[in-house]
Design a protein around this motif. Structure first.
Motif, PDB file in Angstrom:
ATOM      1  N   GLY A  42       0.823  -1.213   0.000  1.00 12.58           N
ATOM      2  CA  GLY A  42       0.000   0.000   0.000  1.00 12.58           C
ATOM      3  C   GLY A  42       0.849   1.252   0.000  1.00 12.58           C
ATOM      4  N   ASP A  43       0.500   2.211   0.870  1.00 13.85           N
ATOM      5  CA  ASP A  43       1.170   3.514   0.926  1.00 13.85           C
ATOM      6  C   ASP A  43       2.391   3.454   1.840  1.00 13.85           C
ATOM      7  OD1 ASP A  43      -0.879   4.456  -0.684  1.00 13.85           O
ATOM      8  OD2 ASP A  43      -2.076   5.149   1.016  1.00 13.85           O
ATOM      9  N   CYS A  73       2.371  -6.167   6.520  1.00 12.07           N
ATOM     10  CA  CYS A  73       2.016  -4.848   7.044  1.00 12.07           C
ATOM     11  C   CYS A  73       1.350  -4.102   5.888  1.00 12.07           C
ATOM     12  CB  CYS A  73       3.261  -4.101   7.527  1.00 12.07           C
ATOM     13  SG  CYS A  73       2.896  -2.494   8.257  1.00 12.07           S
ATOM     14  N   ILE A  74       0.104  -3.713   6.087  1.00  9.77           N
ATOM     15  CA  ILE A  74      -0.665  -3.082   5.015  1.00  9.77           C
ATOM     16  C   ILE A  74      -1.072  -1.684   5.462  1.00  9.77           C
ATOM     17  CG2 ILE A  74      -2.715  -3.282   3.555  1.00  9.77           C
ATOM     18  CD1 ILE A  74      -2.668  -6.326   4.305  1.00  9.77           C
ATOM     19  N   LYS A  75      -0.803  -0.692   4.621  1.00  4.67           N
ATOM     20  CA  LYS A  75      -1.109   0.699   4.969  1.00  4.67           C
ATOM     21  C   LYS A  75      -1.805   1.383   3.799  1.00  4.67           C
ATOM     22  CE  LYS A  75      -0.525   4.566   7.425  1.00  4.67           C
ATOM     23  NZ  LYS A  75      -1.023   4.777   8.790  1.00  4.67           N
ATOM     24  N   PRO A  80      -4.943   3.426  10.235  1.00  7.78           N
ATOM     25  CA  PRO A  80      -3.829   2.737  10.906  1.00  7.78           C
ATOM     26  C   PRO A  80      -3.377   1.542  10.074  1.00  7.78           C
ATOM     27  CG  PRO A  80      -5.664   3.114  12.430  1.00  7.78           C
ATOM     28  CD  PRO A  80      -6.156   3.479  11.060  1.00  7.78           C
ATOM     29  N   ALA A  81      -2.102   1.236  10.152  1.00  9.70           N
ATOM     30  CA  ALA A  81      -1.570   0.077   9.426  1.00  9.70           C
ATOM     31  C   ALA A  81      -2.210  -1.191   9.973  1.00  9.70           C
ATOM     32  CB  ALA A  81      -0.054   0.011   9.561  1.00  9.70           C
ATOM     33  N   THR A  82      -2.451  -2.139   9.087  1.00 10.43           N
ATOM     34  CA  THR A  82      -3.004  -3.431   9.472  1.00 10.43           C
ATOM     35  C   THR A  82      -1.884  -4.460   9.426  1.00 10.43           C
ATOM     36  OG1 THR A  82      -5.117  -2.822   8.480  1.00 10.43           O
ATOM     37  CG2 THR A  82      -4.762  -5.146   8.917  1.00 10.43           C
TER      38      THR A  82
END
Length: 201
Positions: A42-43, A73-75, A80-82
């Motif tokens: 992601g970002d 880690c997904i953002k 908030p990051a997941t």
């Protein structure tokens, strides 16, 4: 000027800190910069140092190898990051647990007026997918741990209400995974507490 230089140096120091730990006999070395560059989906530029440190610690203390896609880690945007764990990591951990004695998992479909529990992920065109189920067995328990989950409760949707890409392409697979991960967590809380799959997030 001194304040700015001090903050810059502190940020640089944070990005250079490293964590070393062992997973399945392999030495894992993670730095915040490495995580940001290679392990965030992601970002990447929006992920905070706190979120990166939390991800590193999740991997370290849960014994997960992010290079093998055991943790993500997904953002996205300002959310908030997941931090999620891959299904294969759940299965590897289950297989290594002495009390684990297998599982059964599948989908729950509405066929006409009948609710059908079916192993696997097969859904016929005229059926409605309403959920998933999983049952985990332990050698040291007289009962199994069974979980049933609703499709509507977990299916990830876009802002317009339509299913996101993963859930629209593989809805049966996704809901089965949710049920299985939850059943494993209930059966082995000491091994899976605090670990969540991407499908649950």
């Amino acid at each position: 000027m001194a304040v700015a230089n001090s903050l810059t140096a502190k940020k640089q120091q944070n990005m250079e800190q490293r964590a070393e730990f062992m997973v399945a006999g392999e030495k894992i070395i993670l730095t915040p910069q490495t995580v940001r560059d290679y392990l965030v989906s992601g970002d990447k530029e929006r992920v905070s140092i706190q979120e990166i440190v939390m991800f590193i610690n999740l991997c370290k203390y849960a014994g997960l190898n992010p290079w093998l896609k055991e943790a993500y880690c997904i953002k996205y945007g300002n959310e908030p990051a997941t931090m999620v764990v891959g299904k294969e990591a759940f299965m590897k951990r289950a297989e290594k647990t002495p009390g684990f004695d297998g599982f059964e998992a599948g989908v729950i479909v509405l066929s006409g007026d009948e609710l059908v529990y079916r192993k696997g992920t097969l859904k016929l065109p005229n059926e409605e997918l309403v959920g998933g189920y999983a049952e985990v067995f332990r050698k040291d328990r007289s009962h199994s741990y069974r979980v049933e989950v609703s499709f509507d409760e977990y299916a990830a949707r876009k802002k317009d209400g339509s299913l996101n890409s993963q859930w629209s392409k593989r809805p049966a697979t996704m809901i089965r995974k949710v049920a299985l991960v939850q059943a494993l967590r209930e059966a082995f809380p000491e091994n899976f507490s605090g670990l969540y799959s991407e499908e649950e997030a």
